[in-house]
Design an enzyme around this catalytic site. Structure first.
Site, PDB file in Angstrom:
ATOM      1  N   GLU B  61       0.803  -1.225   0.000  1.00  0.00           N
ATOM      2  CA  GLU B  61       0.000   0.000   0.000  1.00  0.00           C
ATOM      3  C   GLU B  61       0.839   1.280   0.000  1.00  0.00           C
ATOM      4  O   GLU B  61       0.398   2.309  -0.509  1.00  0.00           O
ATOM      5  CB  GLU B  61      -0.973   0.015   1.186  1.00  0.00           C
ATOM      6  CG  GLU B  61      -2.138  -0.964   1.037  1.00  0.00           C
ATOM      7  CD  GLU B  61      -1.797  -2.384   1.461  1.00  0.00           C
ATOM      8  OE1 GLU B  61      -0.668  -2.613   1.959  1.00  0.00           O
ATOM      9  OE2 GLU B  61      -2.646  -3.286   1.307  1.00  0.00           O
ATOM     10  N   HIS B 130     -11.504  -4.337   8.708  1.00  0.00           N
ATOM     11  CA  HIS B 130     -11.989  -4.260   7.322  1.00  0.00           C
ATOM     12  C   HIS B 130     -13.282  -3.452   7.247  1.00  0.00           C
ATOM     13  O   HIS B 130     -14.104  -3.684   6.377  1.00  0.00           O
ATOM     14  CB  HIS B 130     -12.245  -5.660   6.747  1.00  0.00           C
ATOM     15  CG  HIS B 130     -10.999  -6.447   6.476  1.00  0.00           C
ATOM     16  ND1 HIS B 130     -10.253  -6.990   7.480  1.00  0.00           N
ATOM     17  CD2 HIS B 130     -10.380  -6.768   5.323  1.00  0.00           C
ATOM     18  CE1 HIS B 130      -9.213  -7.644   6.955  1.00  0.00           C
ATOM     19  NE2 HIS B 130      -9.261  -7.513   5.643  1.00  0.00           N
TER      20      HIS B 130
END
Lengths: 324, 329
Positions: B61, B130
């Protein structure tokens, strides 16, 4: 190819020596101006590392990009920036490269391909993959060289960027200036491997360690890496071993190294080395060197005058540049 | 002409149109290619545009954000995807310290035009790592824009607007909206960023809501209308830079305001909205204190009922709005 000077012409070699002298003069002036209270903040001087900055940029074209570090004055000069606009930036003036908004740690000259110094260790390393991809997707005949230090090689972002550049075969030169210390932490204490360039193997890319105080050797390896990148051969990790003569920044009492160690590296001065080689080869005279130093001194004096005489940014413009 | 599309289809159509129109636009991120994206948003784009312009990345990321920044800086128009907004924590340095600040630090001499799309929100049983709604972190950073569309038509127009925008834009999609359908105009159109929308007019109370909470606020408004309470619903659409005028005008009209968002209340965008309203001319028109209804200050729980209770539901919004209207002057 001449063993000693590669394919560099005498004229080019003298030009590169001039650049190294200018970098040293810039750094020495910067320090003096700081001590005189004319510059605030902090600064990271690259005295002793001129060979890696100039050798690396000598292998690049004006259209190639670099990303630089907090110790980036030398990179900026070597890529073609003007000392006066750099000094004006250092003074925080409107005529500086970043209109006084960036200062020493964000010095950039987009017109000569310098996309900026960086205050974050390894901050430019992930961006380099993006610049490399941009070059590749636009089918440009360019490469990007990202400077970083030995300290940056232990950041997680280093791993992500090198891996991505390798799998995408990006035209990126990862140029590690191993100056032996990440602030006070020596590379010997910070890494279990002897050569930072050995890490290249872990990404399936070429890696090489070079004497960073040997301008011609740095040029030769960077030139090879640039050719590889232009030819579609992907990225290279170059480790240039060098040394910073001064402390990390202005607050450094240098308790982590000995005077003897500093002296030992000062004896390997990259500037004195090139001067010696040029004189021995009959490509430079003592008088010629004197003239060159006089030109550098005049250029620095003019740069400082330009910076002093430039106007401060207008406070009314403080909000400019946040959004396009 | 318009037709019904889901929010996910509208986003896909926007990416498709932008890529067809501008060669500089490309899409990249984790599993956006053959897989079609973790939520299927990018399905078919790999087949249409190929592996160079629809790129799968390793799970990296930080460098995804770095690639967006570096490519945008040198002439491309990247669309990056961070698979779950939670994972943007791993991109923070490049987004906050590089992308956001580069233009300013370099004296306005560069632009960093990219869009970083990311699905946020709870309600899928994916628990605490999440389900994050971290938009307000980015609202706090000068140089970034933050967009949160609440309908399919807005998602398409705002995404195309964001791609055309010369700044780094964090484009926050809500997972529970992906399958929601709505009328979406055909063809290429942009909605301007920094334009708040009045989604329903009413005279009694203003609800300012973001993302998924907009549709919940509209449902609550429909319930309250049956009780004779007329709710005005305002959707900022772009959180940063905020278009505050429609919000202030609405509160001037109604004298009451309820702010609703899914993210945790403390330090959330609602605090900023409340301050903007309190500092504006609307202050003198307030007939009741400014109220916030937001996510509880807890990590998102796994258990279905606990997860539901963590986030404002339609009944919670209706109850809070009803109470606000009945508060004494």
């Amino acid at each position: 190819m001449n063993e000693l000077f590669a394919d560099l012409t005498p004229e080019r070699l003298r030009d590169l020596l001039h650049q190294m002298l200018l970098i040293r003069a810039f750094e020495e002036s910067a320090e003096q101006l700081y001590l005189q209270g004319l510059i605030h903040g902090t600064m990271h001087l690259s005295i002793g590392q001129e060979g890696s900055a100039v050798g690396a940029c000598a292998a690049l074209r004006p259209t190639d990009y670099i990303l630089s570090t907090h110790r980036g004055h030398g990179h900026c000069i070597a890529k073609g920036a003007r000392a006066d606009q750099m000094m004006a930036e250092f003074f925080g003036k409107e005529s500086g490269y970043c209109r006084g908004r960036g200062g020493s740690m964000h010095m950039a000259d987009v017109d000569t391909g310098n996309l900026g110094a960086n205050g974050i260790v390894a901050g430019g390393v992930p961006m380099a993959a993006g610049v490399g991809l941009s070059i590749q997707m636009q089918r440009q005949d360019r490469v990007v060289l990202v400077f970083f230090g030995d300290g940056a090689s232990n950041e997680g972002a280093f791993h992500e960027s090198l891996n991505l550049a390798a799998i995408w075969n990006l035209p990126v030169i990862y140029f590690c200036e191993n100056n032996q210390y990440a602030m006070s932490m020596s590379i010997a204490r910070a890494s279990k491997v002897d050569r930072i360039s050995d890490r290249a193997a872990g990404y399936g890319m070429a890696g090489v360690t070079v004497d960073g105080n040997d301008l011609v050797a740095v040029y030769r390896e960077t030139h090879a890496a640039a050719q590889r990148a232009r030819g579609g051969g992907g990225p290279t990790l170059i480790e240039a071993r060098t040394y910073r003569w001064k402390g990390h920044s202005k607050s450094d009492k240098q308790r982590y190294r000995t005077k003897e160690e500093v002296k030992e590296w000062q004896d390997r001065d990259p500037i004195a080395r090139l001067v010696r080689h040029l004189i021995e080869a009959g490509l430079l005279s003592e008088a010629g060197l004197g003239d060159m130093q006089a030109r550098v001194d005049a250029e620095m004096a003019a740069a400082i005058e330009f910076a002093k005489n430039s106007v401060e940014p207008d406070p009314a413009t403080i909000l400019e540049g946040v959004y396009a | 002409m318009s037709r019904e599309l889901t929010y996910a289809e509208a986003i896909r159509e926007a990416i498709d149109l932008a890529m067809a129109r501008d060669e500089r636009v490309f899409l990249f991120g984790e599993d956006v290619g053959v897989y079609g994206g973790a939520f299927g948003v990018t399905e078919g784009l790999y087949q249409k545009y190929g592996p160079e312009r629809v790129r799968d990345t390793p799970i990296s990321e930080a460098v995804i954000a770095g690639v967006a920044t570096g490519a945008a800086l040198t002439g491309m128009r990247p669309i990056a995807e961070i698979q779950f907004m939670d994972f943007i924590t791993l991109s923070m340095e490049q987004l906050v310290l590089q992308a956001a600040k580069l233009r300013f630090m370099l004296g306005g001499k560069v632009t960093v035009p990219f869009v970083l799309r990311t699905p946020a929100g709870a309600g899928t049983g994916a628990a605490a790592q999440h389900s994050e709604s971290l938009e307000n972190w980015f609202v706090h950073v000068p140089g970034l824009k933050v967009v949160m569309p609440s309908t399919p038509a807005d998602a398409k127009g705002l995404l195309l607007g964001a791609i055309e925008d010369p700044n780094p834009v964090i484009f926050v999609e809500h997972k529970l909206l992906y399958r929601v359908k709505g009328e979406v105009p055909e063809g290429y159109y942009t909605l301007p960023l920094s334009r708040s929308q009045v989604k329903r007019s009413g005279r009694d109370v203003t609800i300012v809501a973001t993302s998924l909470m907009v549709s919940r606020a509209l449902e609550a408004a429909a319930q309250l209308a049956a009780e004779g309470i007329e709710v005005e619903v305002v959707d900022p659409c772009t959180l940063k830079p905020l278009d505050s005028d429609p919000i202030v005008r609405s509160v001037v009209k109604t004298g009451r305001v309820l702010i609703v968002h899914e993210a945790c209340k403390t330090g959330g965008f609602g605090g900023e909205l409340a301050a903007v309203i309190a500092e504006s001319e609307a202050f003198d028109f307030l007939d009741a204190p400014i109220r916030r209804l937001a996510g509880l200050d807890i990590p998102v729980p796994y258990n279905r009922e606990l997860e539901r209770r963590m986030v404002p539901q339609v009944d919670d919004i209706a109850t809070a709005a009803r109470r606000l209207v009945r508060e004494a002057h």
